[in-house]
Design a protein around this motif. Structure first.
Motif, short mmCIF file in Angstrom:
data_model
loop_
_atom_site.label_atom_id
_atom_site.label_comp_id
_atom_site.label_asym_id
_atom_site.label_seq_id
_atom_site.Cartn_x
_atom_site.Cartn_y
_atom_site.Cartn_z
N PHE A 231 14.42 70.80 76.92
CA PHE A 231 13.55 69.78 76.33
C PHE A 231 13.20 68.72 77.37
CE2 PHE A 231 13.02 65.67 74.15
CZ PHE A 231 12.05 65.99 73.22
N ILE A 232 11.95 68.30 77.34
CA ILE A 232 11.55 67.18 78.21
C ILE A 232 10.64 66.26 77.38
CG2 ILE A 232 9.50 68.39 79.15
CD1 ILE A 232 10.22 67.01 81.86
N SER B 194 8.21 62.39 77.39
CA SER B 194 7.23 61.82 78.31
C SER B 194 7.91 61.02 79.42
CB SER B 194 6.21 60.97 77.56
OG SER B 194 6.84 59.84 77.00
N ALA B 195 9.08 60.45 79.13
CA ALA B 195 9.81 59.74 80.18
C ALA B 195 10.26 60.73 81.26
CB ALA B 195 11.01 59.01 79.60
N LEU C 151 8.72 63.53 82.00
CA LEU C 151 7.52 63.88 82.76
C LEU C 151 7.20 62.80 83.78
CD1 LEU C 151 5.16 65.20 79.90
CD2 LEU C 151 6.37 66.58 81.61
N GLY C 152 7.37 61.54 83.36
CA GLY C 152 7.13 60.42 84.26
C GLY C 152 8.04 60.48 85.48
N GLN D 206 9.84 74.61 75.15
CA GLN D 206 9.16 73.32 74.94
C GLN D 206 8.69 72.74 76.27
OE1 GLN D 206 10.36 70.11 75.87
NE2 GLN D 206 9.17 68.74 74.57
N MET E 175 4.99 71.58 77.14
CA MET E 175 4.66 70.23 77.58
C MET E 175 3.86 70.26 78.89
SD MET E 175 5.33 67.55 75.85
CE MET E 175 6.04 66.03 76.45
N ALA F 31 1.93 72.55 79.86
CA ALA F 31 0.58 73.06 79.57
C ALA F 31 -0.27 71.97 78.92
CB ALA F 31 0.67 74.28 78.68
N VAL F 32 0.30 71.27 77.93
CA VAL F 32 -0.52 70.31 77.18
C VAL F 32 -0.88 69.10 78.05
CG1 VAL F 32 1.23 68.84 76.06
CG2 VAL F 32 -0.86 69.40 74.84
N THR F 33 -0.03 68.75 79.00
CA THR F 33 -0.32 67.61 79.88
C THR F 33 -0.93 68.06 81.21
OG1 THR F 33 1.92 67.74 80.74
CG2 THR F 33 1.56 66.19 78.95
N LYS F 34 -1.15 69.36 81.32
CA LYS F 34 -1.70 69.96 82.55
C LYS F 34 -0.83 69.69 83.77
CE LYS F 34 -6.40 70.79 81.20
NZ LYS F 34 -7.81 70.64 81.49
N PHE F 35 0.42 69.42 83.56
CA PHE F 35 1.33 69.24 84.69
C PHE F 35 1.42 70.54 85.49
CE2 PHE F 35 4.21 65.34 84.62
CZ PHE F 35 3.25 64.54 84.02
N THR G 158 -0.91 72.15 86.55
CA THR G 158 -1.90 72.15 87.62
C THR G 158 -1.63 71.03 88.61
OG1 THR G 158 -3.41 70.67 86.46
CG2 THR G 158 -3.64 73.02 86.00
N LEU G 159 -0.80 70.07 88.19
CA LEU G 159 -0.48 68.92 89.03
C LEU G 159 0.64 69.26 90.01
CD1 LEU G 159 -1.92 66.30 88.51
CD2 LEU G 159 -0.02 65.54 87.09
#
Lengths: 99, 435
Positions: A50-51, A53-54, A56-57, A81, A85, A87-91, A93-94
């Protein structure tokens, strides 16, 4: 969240849940691994369940730190999950993501 | 009668009493005038100037009320009231519940000492008084008391400021009258839920009137929560209203907000963002998303709930991102649910999370007879979230309902009033609509 660090291999393996409460140990790990010589830094997230938004930050911060030391940051095998996440935040590709 | 100080020490302690302490108010309660004078003498020699006296237990209790000492030096054996009883009575006064009481006693009996501490004594000094010991203990206790008070004052001030900030943040949310107006004009119902995990939150939602009854609904969620995230919601609110010309164009609005936030936010901070323009006349939604949880949409009276793709870079991460607007049908009978991840990722009693798919299934199980407010309550219950439970993350839910409204027919302007949205206040729902 649990972490295992392999300094010589430039790899961090994370497991469990990556949330705001993990920011201090995670930051320390990143500093440590960037202090060791090497090219790419791999964060193995295959056992991460699980991850938030913090979390991801914090990955963005790690990416920034890596860039400053001219290292590439690679996220390895996200699943469940975490993969959704990314995929939905496009991370996905980042970051360079290895399946 | 208590034993008088038998020896007067000539060796004076070298330590200087810290300056801030010497104006402390000290009350000396002793029935023996010689004792009072001696103790006062020791204190005055160390530049304590604010000294008052009580000649007995009753007068000690009275003096505490009037003189409001920072520290009480209390003799145990006084004829009118025992030191033990004085302690109890003084501790019962709220203002003096934590102030230091130093008890002077000639008998060092373990059982007695236990009773003394139980009655509220902070410490004891054995008689005859040793001046160095007296000063040392007085200083330690005054210091502790000052720190405690300073912390308490600080806490009070901060909580007052947080409360003011919380009220300001509540004011950022759509006001009930505007919501009511928008809902009635568009012939639909709007219900919302917004609760922070602490006084201030990182979630923000809003309604932007456009024209001809069309309006936009946005839902933002900044990384983290608390003050930092809350300040960012104020920034975002200002930015959104700066670009009124883009309120009808979700993709363009997000692209612009992103350019601004990328420059404002520190690395690692970002906002997920969902923006939907509702055009009830055309029966169309125009949506753009920046990594927000997927909106859940039921299209038409016979539609099944489905997750709308909401992928996109969160706002504030990458420069130059172009966000796309997607269109979806929103005919009469439809329902749209927007939510922040505080709902889908809320850990229930067993640590499980309902997730996007769980919410979708729960929404399918909600019959058309439920008001949007009731739909929100169902979804919270499905997630295991009760009104009184603490939230690990800020949570926002907005439900737009164009389904048949059997219950609201005949009701004039339905809707509960808007309610407060503090973490401490369970009622965080509001609903608006009409027909």
């Amino acid at each position: 969240m649990q972490m295992q660090i392999d300094r010589t291999g430039g790899q961090i393996a994370m497991s469990g849940e990556f949330t705001f409460t993990d920011h201090i140990p995670f930051k320390q790990m990143v500093t440590e691994i960037l202090a060791a010589p090497g090219k790419a830094v791999v964060i193995d997230v295959s056992k991460l369940d699980f991850i938030d938004s913090a979390g991801l930050g914090m990955l963005l911060l790690a990416r920034d730190e890596a860039k400053k030391s001219h290292r590439e940051l690679i996220l390895r095998r996200p699943s469940g999950q975490v993969k959704r996440m990314f995929a939905v935040t496009k991370f996905n590709t980042l970051f360079k993501v290895e399946e | 009668m208590s034993p008088v100080m038998s020896t007067v020490e000539t060796t004076v302690d070298d330590r200087v009493v810290p300056e801030g302490l010497t104006d402390a108010r000290i009350l000396i309660a002793d029935d023996d005038p010689l004792c009072r004078r001696l103790v006062a003498g020791v204190l005055r020699a160390q530049k304590f100037t604010n000294i008052a006296f009580a000649e007995g237990g009753l007068s000690a209790v009275e003096q505490v009320r009037r003189f409001r000492p920072d520290l009480l030096l209390l003799d145990m054996q006084m004829p009118d009231m025992s030191g033990l009883e004085v302690c109890r009575q003084i501790r019962a006064q709220p203002d003096f519940a934590d102030a230091p009481i130093l008890v002077q006693t000639a008998t060092v009996d373990r059982k007695r000492m236990g009773e003394l501490f139980a009655a509220g004594a902070s410490d004891f000094l054995s008689k005859p008084i040793n001046p160095s010991e007296l000063i040392a203990r007085v200083v330690v206790h005054l210091d502790r008391w000052n720190s405690l008070r300073a912390l308490r004052d600080y806490r009070e001030r901060i909580s007052g400021e947080l409360e003011a900030a919380r009220r300001m943040q509540v004011e950022l949310l759509p006001d009930p009258i505007t919501l009511q107006w928008a809902a009635r004009t568009a012939d639909l119902r709007i219900a919302s839920y917004n609760r922070s995990s602490s006084e201030l939150g990182g979630d923000l939602w809003g309604m932007l009137p456009i024209n001809n009854g069309a309006f936009g609904i946005f839902l933002a969620d900044f990384t983290g929560h608390g003050i930092n995230a809350a300040l960012n919601t104020f920034r975002l609110h200002a930015l959104i209203h700066e670009y009124k010309g883009l309120h009808d164009d979700p993709g363009a609005l997000l692209s612009m907000l992103n350019e601004r936030l990328v420059r404002l936010l520190r690395v690692g901070q970002f906002a997920t963002f969902m923006y939907v323009v509702v055009d009830h006349r055309a029966g169309v939604l125009k949506c753009a998303s920046a990594g927000a949880p997927p909106a859940i949409l039921i299209q038409g009276a016979n539609g099944r709930a489905r997750l709308c793709d909401s992928s996109g870079f969160p706002l504030g991460v990458e420069r130059g991102v172009r966000y796309r607007t997607s269109r979806r049908k929103f005919p009469v009978g439809s329902l749209l649910l927007l939510f922040s991840d505080g709902l889908s990722e809320f850990p229930d009693a067993t640590g499980g999370r309902v997730g996007d798919d769980g919410l979708k299934a729960a929404l399918d199980a909600c019959g058309p007879a439920l008001t949007p407010q009731e739909v929100i309550q169902r979804l919270c219950a499905t997630a295991g979230m009760s009104d009184s439970c603490p939230l690990p993350d800020d949570t926002t839910i907005v439900c737009l309902d164009r389904r048949a409204m059997p219950r609201s027919r005949g009701q004039s302007a339905s809707g509960h009033g808007s309610s407060d949205r503090a973490a401490s206040q369970p009622a965080a729902n509001s609903s608006h609509g009409g027909r």
